[in-house]
Motif scaffolding. Structure first.
Motif, PDB file in Angstrom:
ATOM      1  N   SER A   7       0.828  -1.201   0.000  1.00 11.76           N
ATOM      2  CA  SER A   7       0.000   0.000   0.000  1.00 11.76           C
ATOM      3  C   SER A   7       0.866   1.256   0.000  1.00 11.76           C
ATOM      4  O   SER A   7       0.597   2.224  -0.719  1.00 11.76           O
ATOM      5  CB  SER A   7      -0.915  -0.002   1.220  1.00 11.76           C
ATOM      6  N   ARG A   8       1.933   1.246   0.786  1.00 10.41           N
ATOM      7  CA  ARG A   8       2.832   2.399   0.841  1.00 10.41           C
ATOM      8  C   ARG A   8       3.529   2.621  -0.500  1.00 10.41           C
ATOM      9  O   ARG A   8       3.722   3.753  -0.930  1.00 10.41           O
ATOM     10  CB  ARG A   8       3.871   2.186   1.953  1.00 10.41           C
ATOM     11  N   GLU A   9       3.891   1.510  -1.151  1.00  9.50           N
ATOM     12  CA  GLU A   9       4.503   1.635  -2.473  1.00  9.50           C
ATOM     13  C   GLU A   9       3.545   2.311  -3.448  1.00  9.50           C
ATOM     14  O   GLU A   9       3.937   3.219  -4.197  1.00  9.50           O
ATOM     15  CB  GLU A   9       4.866   0.250  -3.004  1.00  9.50           C
ATOM     16  N   ALA A  10       2.276   1.887  -3.436  1.00 12.44           N
ATOM     17  CA  ALA A  10       1.284   2.465  -4.341  1.00 12.44           C
ATOM     18  C   ALA A  10       1.084   3.950  -4.070  1.00 12.44           C
ATOM     19  O   ALA A  10       1.026   4.771  -4.997  1.00 12.44           O
ATOM     20  CB  ALA A  10      -0.041   1.717  -4.199  1.00 12.44           C
ATOM     21  N   VAL A  11       1.011   4.314  -2.789  1.00 11.09           N
ATOM     22  CA  VAL A  11       0.801   5.724  -2.422  1.00 11.09           C
ATOM     23  C   VAL A  11       2.006   6.574  -2.797  1.00 11.09           C
ATOM     24  O   VAL A  11       1.872   7.632  -3.428  1.00 11.09           O
ATOM     25  CB  VAL A  11       0.506   5.845  -0.907  1.00 11.09           C
ATOM     26  N   PHE A  12       3.190   6.125  -2.417  1.00  7.91           N
ATOM     27  CA  PHE A  12       4.397   6.911  -2.672  1.00  7.91           C
ATOM     28  C   PHE A  12       4.706   7.007  -4.166  1.00  7.91           C
ATOM     29  O   PHE A  12       5.132   8.060  -4.652  1.00  7.91           O
ATOM     30  CB  PHE A  12       5.593   6.313  -1.930  1.00  7.91           C
ATOM     31  N   SER A  13       4.480   5.925  -4.907  1.00  5.37           N
ATOM     32  CA  SER A  13       4.735   5.949  -6.352  1.00  5.37           C
ATOM     33  C   SER A  13       3.771   6.898  -7.058  1.00  5.37           C
ATOM     34  O   SER A  13       4.165   7.682  -7.924  1.00  5.37           O
ATOM     35  CB  SER A  13       4.606   4.541  -6.941  1.00  5.37           C
ATOM     36  N   GLY A  14       2.496   6.812  -6.681  1.00  6.64           N
ATOM     37  CA  GLY A  14       1.517   7.714  -7.272  1.00  6.64           C
ATOM     38  C   GLY A  14       1.793   9.166  -6.923  1.00  6.64           C
ATOM     39  O   GLY A  14       1.697  10.057  -7.785  1.00  6.64           O
ATOM     40  N   ALA A  15       2.131   9.406  -5.651  1.00  5.73           N
ATOM     41  CA  ALA A  15       2.438  10.782  -5.219  1.00  5.73           C
ATOM     42  C   ALA A  15       3.694  11.292  -5.908  1.00  5.73           C
ATOM     43  O   ALA A  15       3.775  12.478  -6.274  1.00  5.73           O
ATOM     44  CB  ALA A  15       2.604  10.813  -3.703  1.00  5.73           C
ATOM     45  N   TYR A  16       4.678  10.414  -6.097  1.00  3.30           N
ATOM     46  CA  TYR A  16       5.907  10.799  -6.790  1.00  3.30           C
ATOM     47  C   TYR A  16       5.611  11.267  -8.212  1.00  3.30           C
ATOM     48  O   TYR A  16       6.091  12.318  -8.657  1.00  3.30           O
ATOM     49  CB  TYR A  16       6.874   9.609  -6.808  1.00  3.30           C
ATOM     50  N   GLY A  17       4.800  10.507  -8.942  1.00  3.45           N
ATOM     51  CA  GLY A  17       4.446  10.897 -10.305  1.00  3.45           C
ATOM     52  C   GLY A  17       3.667  12.200 -10.343  1.00  3.45           C
ATOM     53  O   GLY A  17       3.895  13.040 -11.223  1.00  3.45           O
ATOM     54  N   PHE A  18       2.761  12.396  -9.382  1.00  2.00           N
ATOM     55  CA  PHE A  18       1.933  13.604  -9.347  1.00  2.00           C
ATOM     56  C   PHE A  18       2.778  14.847  -9.049  1.00  2.00           C
ATOM     57  O   PHE A  18       2.665  15.868  -9.745  1.00  2.00           O
ATOM     58  CB  PHE A  18       0.839  13.444  -8.290  1.00  2.00           C
TER      59      PHE A  18
END
Length: 337
Positions: free
Chosen positions: A85-96
């Motif tokens: 879950s943290r990977e999904a959140v951080f990866s998405g936030a990184y792209g944004f």
């Protein structure tokens, strides 16, 4: 474990994206302290757009690993307990935040906002890579992965991909950083080689679980598998144990070492000795690391042995050897009180 191609693709794209941005923005960050001249606006934008495209492609590719792709958004619901879950959140936030940073850089709205989002994106990229590594390192059911070596080596591969990719950009735009990043690439590849060797050597010293331990029984009563728990293949016997891959490991592990470490190190030493640097040579170094990393990730998954394979008689033989002293003093008491 069966190697999921979608996750290997995500590793390569996310690794290059995050690694590339780490070095791109780090040079920009140093200008806040009067160190260096920074990068031309065009270089930052080109590097940033490449990073943005790669992380987007990686996210789309990783979604193919999901059984119900439309439910991918639910991954964020267990942020407090799940590294996935943290990977999904951080990866998405990184792209944004990367997208916002590039927009601010393009329009030159405010240096303060540019660096604010640059720092946030930089941190989110590192957290994304760390979270991805911890998905495997925190898995206590696959003893080969359950070590800090997994995290360090994983992040080093991001740096290998990023530094070699930025070296190409630096040379293409005739920037004064080519020599520095050639050295950094050499350093990260050398460190990666050391930690990969440590990862493989550690596998010889892992204390494998036994059936006695799995059943919570003392070792003075030997337990063995008489027959497989299933007469046909099922999800557990195909996804948690890749028989064909196990047979191919003796060939693929040397190939992983060759392309990920040996060829890049040889080419980097060749550059230092001959002082000959050209674009095809730098591209070859990056492609060798990229191809080697793909093979290495394949090997990484196949090398993993899930403890549930004890139930199907598919765990390595050393897992059935009894270790003296385990629970031999355990007493079984039956009481109605």
């Amino acid at each position: 474990m069966h190697p999921p191609i979608s996750l290997i693709f995500f590793f390569l794209t996310a690794g290059t994206s995050i690694g590339l941005f780490i070095f791109t923005y780090f040079i920009e960050f140093l200008t806040l302290f009067g160190k260096g001249q920074g990068l031309p606006k065009e270089v930052v934008l080109v590097s940033g757009v490449i990073s943005l495209i790669l992380i987007g492609a990686g996210a789309i590719g990783a979604s193919f690993h999901l059984g119900h792709k439309l439910r991918a958004w639910k991954a964020i619901k267990r942020f407090n307990t799940s590294w996935l879950s943290r990977e999904a959140v951080f990866s998405g936030a990184y792209g944004f935040t990367l997208l916002i940073y590039l927009v601010l850089k393009y329009f030159e709205v405010s240096p303060f906002l540019e660096h604010t989002f640059g720092i946030i994106t930089w941190i989110l990229g590192i957290l994304s890579g760390f979270s991805t590594a911890m998905i495997y390192a925190s898995n206590k059911f696959v003893l080969e992965w359950n070590t800090g070596i997994t995290v360090i080596y994983y992040l080093l591969m991001y740096l290998m991909l990023g530094s070699s990719a930025f070296t190409i950009i630096s040379y293409f735009y005739n920037l004064p950083y080519t020599g520095t990043f050639l050295f950094l690439t050499f350093l990260f590849v050398l460190l990666g080689l050391g930690f990969r060797i440590a990862f493989n050597v550690r596998q010889f010293y892992i204390k494998r679980p036994t059936l006695n331990e799995a059943l919570n029984l003392p070792h003075n009563r030997s337990i063995r598998v008489i027959d497989k728990s299933s007469t046909t293949d099922n999800y557990c016997t195909t996804e948690f144990y890749y028989a064909k891959g196990k047979q191919m490991l003796p060939t693929f592990i040397p190939l992983a070492y060759l392309f990920t470490f040996v060829i890049p190190l040889f080419l980097l030493i060749y550059i230092y000795v001959t002082d000959v640097v050209n674009l095809p040579l730098l591209v070859l170094i990056y492609l060798s690391i990229l191809a080697g990393s793909a093979i290495e990730r394949w090997c990484f998954f196949v090398e993993g042995n899930h403890v549930q394979n004890l139930f199907y008689g598919l765990y390595p033989e050393e897992g059935y050897k009894l270790r003296k002293g385990y629970m031999e003093r355990k007493e079984t008491r039956i009481s109605i009180y």
